[in-house]
Scaffold this active site. Structure first.
Site, short mmCIF file in Angstrom:
data_model
loop_
_atom_site.label_atom_id
_atom_site.label_comp_id
_atom_site.label_asym_id
_atom_site.label_seq_id
_atom_site.Cartn_x
_atom_site.Cartn_y
_atom_site.Cartn_z
N GLU A 106 0.21 -66.66 -3.26
CA GLU A 106 -1.10 -66.64 -3.45
C GLU A 106 -1.99 -67.24 -3.90
OE1 GLU A 106 -3.13 -67.18 -0.67
OE2 GLU A 106 -4.35 -66.28 1.04
N ASP A 107 -2.63 -68.13 -3.70
CA ASP A 107 -3.91 -67.89 -4.78
C ASP A 107 -4.86 -66.81 -5.46
OD1 ASP A 107 -5.47 -68.70 -2.98
OD2 ASP A 107 -6.27 -70.38 -3.35
N ASP A 110 -8.53 -61.92 -2.54
CA ASP A 110 -10.28 -61.56 -2.15
C ASP A 110 -9.95 -60.64 -1.85
OD1 ASP A 110 -12.55 -61.91 -3.30
OD2 ASP A 110 -13.09 -63.52 -1.94
N PHE A 159 -16.02 -67.10 -8.39
CA PHE A 159 -15.87 -68.29 -7.29
C PHE A 159 -15.38 -69.05 -8.34
CE2 PHE A 159 -14.93 -71.01 -4.37
CZ PHE A 159 -14.81 -70.88 -3.57
N ARG A 172 -9.45 -79.95 -6.46
CA ARG A 172 -8.02 -78.88 -6.90
C ARG A 172 -7.20 -78.99 -8.06
NH1 ARG A 172 -7.13 -75.40 -1.48
NH2 ARG A 172 -8.36 -76.05 -0.05
#
Ligand code: IMP
Length: 186
Positions: A106-107, A110, A159, A172
């Site tokens: 996963e990036d 959070d 963010f 991206r």
């Protein structure tokens, strides 16, 4: 002539949080750690589209043990910088995972809602082992008690965009991880 007013975010001079060189060095370390942990075995990397695509492609090349890929997709942030809280599977696995060593890639970890949902779903398929690799971890934002076995960088509550991560599907392709919007870095 007066300089034009910037109404849109320009990726020309983004406020870099983590440079491409730092990412590359850390990904090599994570690959070596995975090689040690799963020495003599094979691994199936399950990437969470679309944010983890670039991380997975670099991580896979940092791994020497036998390695295959699959991808899942879930609903996430949509067009904004806030999650709706609801997680929905949009694309399922292509192949069975029973008895396989899985690393869910996963990036960002959070709130943890996405990875908790995916871990529960994958466990139902009875893998041999299930680990999580998250390039970034924002521990301050956690709502679910979940930790990744492999974390690239722990970051404060910004963010971020770039290296696969988007704002409304853009940015991206930035090679560095950058803070969005730019003035949030001030
Ligand atoms: P979680 O379910 O709240 O843990 O969110 C995980 C997903 O939210 C990530 O896979 C990203 O798609 C998205 N996300 C969370 N923080 C950011 C960010 O800073 N930039 C871009 N996407 C983010």
């Amino acid at each position: 002539m007066a300089a034009p007013v910037r109404h849109t975010y320009s990726p020309a001079h983004p406020p870099v949080l983590i440079s491409r060189d730092a990412i590359a060095a850390r990904v090599v370390e994570l690959g070596a750690q995975i090689d040690r942990d799963l020495a003599g075995e094979s691994v199936l990397l399950v990437g969470v589209l679309k944010g983890a695509a670039i991380f997975l492609s670099d991580l896979a090349r940092a791994i020497s043990i036998q390695c295959t890929f699959d991808f899942v997709a879930v609903s996430s942030y949509g067009k904004g910088t806030r999650s709706s809280g609801a997680v929905k599977l949009i694309k399922d696995l292509d192949h069975p995972i029973e008895g396989r060593n899985i690393i869910l890639v996963e990036d960002i970890l959070d709130t943890g809602l996405t990875l908790s949902f995916l871990k529960r779903m994958l466990m139902q398929h009875r893998p041999r082992s299930l680990r999580v690799a998250a390039l970034l971890d924002k521990p301050d934002r956690r709502l679910e008690p979940i930790q990744a076995e492999y974390v690239g960088f722990s970051i404060p509550n910004h963010f971020v965009i770039g290296y696969g991560m988007d704002y409304a599907e853009r940015f991206r392709n930035l090679p560095d991880i950058c803070i969005f919007p730019p003035d949030a870095a001030d």
